[in-house]
Design a protein around this motif. Structure first.
Motif, PDB file in Angstrom:
ATOM      1  N   GLU A  60      -3.111   4.986  -1.885  1.00  0.00           N
ATOM      2  CA  GLU A  60      -4.493   4.004  -1.526  1.00  0.00           C
ATOM      3  C   GLU A  60      -5.082   4.389  -0.497  1.00  0.00           C
ATOM      4  OE1 GLU A  60      -3.165  -0.219  -1.000  1.00  0.00           O
ATOM      5  OE2 GLU A  60      -1.470  -0.045  -2.694  1.00  0.00           O
ATOM      6  N   LYS A  61      -6.672   3.953  -0.578  1.00  0.00           N
ATOM      7  CA  LYS A  61      -7.564   4.243   0.411  1.00  0.00           C
ATOM      8  C   LYS A  61      -7.313   3.869   1.932  1.00  0.00           C
ATOM      9  CE  LYS A  61     -10.722   0.294  -0.008  1.00  0.00           C
ATOM     10  NZ  LYS A  61     -11.864  -0.305  -0.261  1.00  0.00           N
ATOM     11  N   SER A  82      -4.381  -7.711   1.395  1.00  0.00           N
ATOM     12  CA  SER A  82      -5.007  -7.838   0.238  1.00  0.00           C
ATOM     13  C   SER A  82      -5.170  -9.284  -0.009  1.00  0.00           C
ATOM     14  CB  SER A  82      -4.378  -7.330  -0.830  1.00  0.00           C
ATOM     15  OG  SER A  82      -3.161  -7.872  -1.205  1.00  0.00           O
ATOM     16  N   ARG A 211       5.638  -3.724   1.069  1.00  0.00           N
ATOM     17  CA  ARG A 211       4.396  -3.132   1.465  1.00  0.00           C
ATOM     18  C   ARG A 211       4.037  -3.436   2.936  1.00  0.00           C
ATOM     19  NH1 ARG A 211       0.249  -2.135  -2.398  1.00  0.00           N
ATOM     20  NH2 ARG A 211      -1.309  -3.273  -0.932  1.00  0.00           N
TER      21      ARG A 211
END
Length: 399
Positions: A60-61, A82, A211
């Motif tokens: 992921e960036k 997010s 996460r």
């Protein structure tokens, strides 16, 4: 030969750095790489406004990390959550077991014992001045007085007539002070905390928990076992007038004999190395997280005593804080509650400049989540988590 030795040294350092950064960014739950560390990891703040990119999740960036303060190191991570993560956390928070937030304070029995003039006259100058009243009220009942609050109290107990703002020995009547405290201790603006909270208890295998743990481990550079073994995250709701006056998230080294953990919560000290706080919603007005003395270049004990007394009440003095962070949905802020011992590389005394709190919500409401990362033990060999599990760095395999 000298050049060869120099090259070998550079390669060795590079291997350690690569090993460390790779494990921090990609660990799946098995811990850091096998290279033994000698000190706790810590982000270098560099300077206020400094931006860096850190890969928190594989493929992921990178996330932007902005330095908000150097002393103490405070960082802002926009979009740390997010939209889906913010939404799910807010759902769990709103549907949790909501309770009134409590602040540890000394019991009323202890207040009853504060009957000696000498116990209030801290500087032994034979008068109890405004500073001493403010300090005493905050220590005994977590009441955050302003000078105006002191003035009202002295008027109520018929003191301060000869020397304004003070209580002389002849004016000191403990029973009247006790009666006054009982009368005003629930007034919103003076009580230390006005909020509700609930624990966010996710199953370890829940995708949201996985996460978040990975991101926190990568951001802090700590083994994911320490992240998972720290205290359960707490969601806090502040309605109109809601606040948390200035406080520390951890305890000084001398506050107790050992660090608190899940099985020992009495007669111990809180050992929270790092705080990670994220905002779950935008606030219509107010609700900033404030650090009154962050990045104060002229810090000294006398200044600190004055600042802590007169800026702790954020209902009155939010605007005077050196640093104020406006809530923004999905944004996280992170700071260190302790300084590092330069000799041992381990957690040392409480950082006095980490004094912080939540300003009044003026309009709307605010939801946040607090994550406290606990470091219990004097080095990697006896490191264990708040949940009571012992870890040795040698036992953690490299991915």
């Amino acid at each position: 030969m000298a050049k060869l030795s120099y090259l070998f040294a550079k390669v060795s350092v590079l291997l350690v750095v690569v090993c460390y950064t790779t494990s921090a960014a990609s660990r799946e739950g098995s811990g850091p790489c096998i290279v033994r560390r000698t000190k706790l990891p810590r982000l270098d703040p560099v300077k206020v406004g400094y931006l860096r990119e850190i890969e928190l999740l594989r493929e992921e960036k990178p996330f932007t990390v902005k330095t908000l303060s150097v002393r103490p190191p405070i960082f802002e991570i926009p979009n740390f959550l997010s939209e889906d993560e913010s939404r799910r956390l807010l759902y769990f928070a709103e549907h949790g077991n909501i309770e009134t937030s409590e602040v540890y304070h000394h019991s009323m029995d202890e207040l009853l014992s504060q009957t000696s003039f000498e116990q209030w006259d801290l500087n032994r100058d034979n008068v109890i001045d405004s500073d001493e009243v403010i300090s005493g009220m905050r220590y005994i009942r977590d009441l955050h007085f302003t000078l105006n609050d002191v003035k009202k109290m002295l008027t109520s107990i018929n003191a301060g007539k000869r020397i304004p703002g003070t209580i002389r020995r002849s004016e000191f009547r403990p029973s009247e002070i006790l009666h006054y405290v009982e009368k005003i201790r629930l007034e919103t603006q003076v009580k230390g905390r006005h909020s509700n909270q609930t624990f966010i208890e996710l199953h370890p295998d829940d995708n949201l928990a996985v996460r978040l743990d990975k991101k926190k481990a990568a951001l802090t550079g700590l083994p994911i076992e320490i992240i998972r073994g720290s205290e359960t995250p707490v969601a806090v709701r502040y309605g109109p007038g809601g606040h948390y006056h200035c406080h520390y998230d951890s305890h000084t080294l001398y506050a107790g004999n050992s660090c608190c953990d899940r099985l020992a919560l009495d007669n111990c000290r809180i050992c929270r190395y790092i705080t990670i706080l994220y905002f779950l919603n935008n606030v219509e007005e107010g609700g900033q997280t404030a650090f009154p003395v962050a990045d104060n270049e002229t810090f000294n004990h006398e200044m600190w005593t004055q600042k802590s007394n007169y800026l702790s009440n954020l209902s009155a003095y939010c605007f005077r804080a050196n640093l104020r962070v406006t809530p923004k949905r999905g944004t996280a802020i992170m700071w260190y509650n302790h300084i590092i011992n330069q000799s041992t590389g381990w957690m040392s005394s409480l950082d006095s400049l980490s004094y912080h709190g939540g300003c009044d919500v003026i309009k709307g409401h605010k939801w946040i989540v607090n994550n406290w990362i606990d470091i219990i033990g004097d080095n990697w060999d006896d490191l264990r988590t708040w949940s009571g599990i012992h870890y040795r760095i040698d036992d953690m395999e490299q991915e």
